[in-house]
Design an enzyme around this catalytic site. Sequence first.
Site, PDB file in Angstrom:
ATOM      1  N   PRO A 134     -75.742 -37.226  54.288  1.00 32.57           N
ATOM      2  CG  PRO A 134     -75.446 -34.784  55.818  1.00 32.57           C
ATOM      3  CD  PRO A 134     -75.639 -35.715  53.946  1.00 32.57           C
ATOM      4  CB  CYS A 135     -76.888 -41.185  57.662  1.00 34.07           C
ATOM      5  SG  CYS A 135     -76.030 -41.585  58.768  1.00 34.07           S
TER       6      CYS A 135
END
Length: 414
Positions: free
Chosen positions: A79-80
């Site tokens: 996840p960013c």
Amino acid sequence: MDQLEVRTIELFSGAGGLSLGLKRAGFEIIQAYDSSNRAVEVYRRNVGSHVWQADLKNIFEIGPKLSALAPHAVVGGPPCQDFSAAGDRIEGERAAMTLVFAMLVCIAKPEWFIMENVPRASKSKAWAEARIMLVRAGYGITQTTLNASYYGVPQARKRLIVIGRLGERDGFLDSSLAAARSQEPMTIRHMLRNDLPDDVMLSSADAFYTRPFYSGRGVRTLDEPAPSVIRTTRERPRPHYLCSPHPGDPIPAAQAAILTQAQVSRIQGFPSDWEWGNTPCREIDQMIANAFPAPLAEAIGNVILTRAAGRSIPQIEGHFGQWLWKRYGMSKASIRNIKTRLNRGRRLLKGRTFSEEAAEGAALESCEHFRQLPKGTRSDIRTALKIYRVWQIESLLPEEPTDRASAVLEAVAA
Ligand SMILES: C[S@@+](CC[C@H](N)C(=O)[O-])C[C@H]1O[C@@H](n2cnc3c(N)ncnc32)[C@H](O)[C@@H]1O
């Protein structure tokens, strides 16, 4: 590793963009994991039944499973949101998933890994720690930022790409990734020509609107790539934007086409027949925005498979020729000869760059083809590889040659 068999596990697999592209390149995806039930459902429907719902934080549970599968590659986009320009950039649990990715790679110890994220992730504490772990585990790392529009995607999406291979020197794939880049970016008009020729509405529009970040531009012509897709890309312009538009807009936002979900999905590289099932609309938008565009994944996959098969070698870096001239006073012809021998050595080594000099030497001496060459030719190739190694050491520390560089130089000169 069999050249054409790359048994791959995807972590944080989302709707399946990365898997789709790598599959097209020829990777065999044997297992995929994501914590979202909806994403798993979409992935299963379109990519395959090898996907599982799991929280990858449970390293004790997942680690042994991955290890038992003995994959050749582990890939994934953790996840960013904690890093991205659209998020608040406080490194919390989602940033920690980058560490989880690195830990799982270290446990499964595949020959290759691919990690993708937003460019800002490269400056994060999480990636700094993850990188140390991966280097200590023996991976050479190619770390670069690629713009998807130069790899078959009609979208100027920039992504941090990290590719690791056991035993390599850092940067081992840089030149091959650069060589795979197209001259011109892919535009929306290209997409309409190639994939959506019946899309009369968008084809006949002069321009299209996408919800901008902060003060960014909202309107683009069809002869540009779309900006990076986010969950709200296809929202209509708000009154505030209509009153104070971006000065670079080619036409007023009110006259520009609004993209449909199907069009945004295509811009993210999903094929037109991709099935989103009964997923709620907003969640589809989120999965599309999260995805890694399949054509970019395919291009990266092709670069990796070409190298794995020994069909590409890294380009000679930087100012090697100039350095030979300055340090040894070599003539142009001698420099050409050294480069030719270096490239020949690298072809014999099937494009491998080897972080350890001893490993490179051993690989060369065990190569049947090399052993059959005349003694003088073998010696020339060994020397060229050695000199290049000295240059690599010196080019990292340009001021003064290191002790090691000096020792190798003396040995080569003797
Ligand atoms: C950037 S997206 C991956 C996109 C995917 N590579 C693609 O091409 O479609 C990150 C994914 O990580 C998943 N995720 C977040 N936390 C997770 C966790 N603890 N365990 C497993 N998956 C998680 C999210 O559900 C999301 O699908």
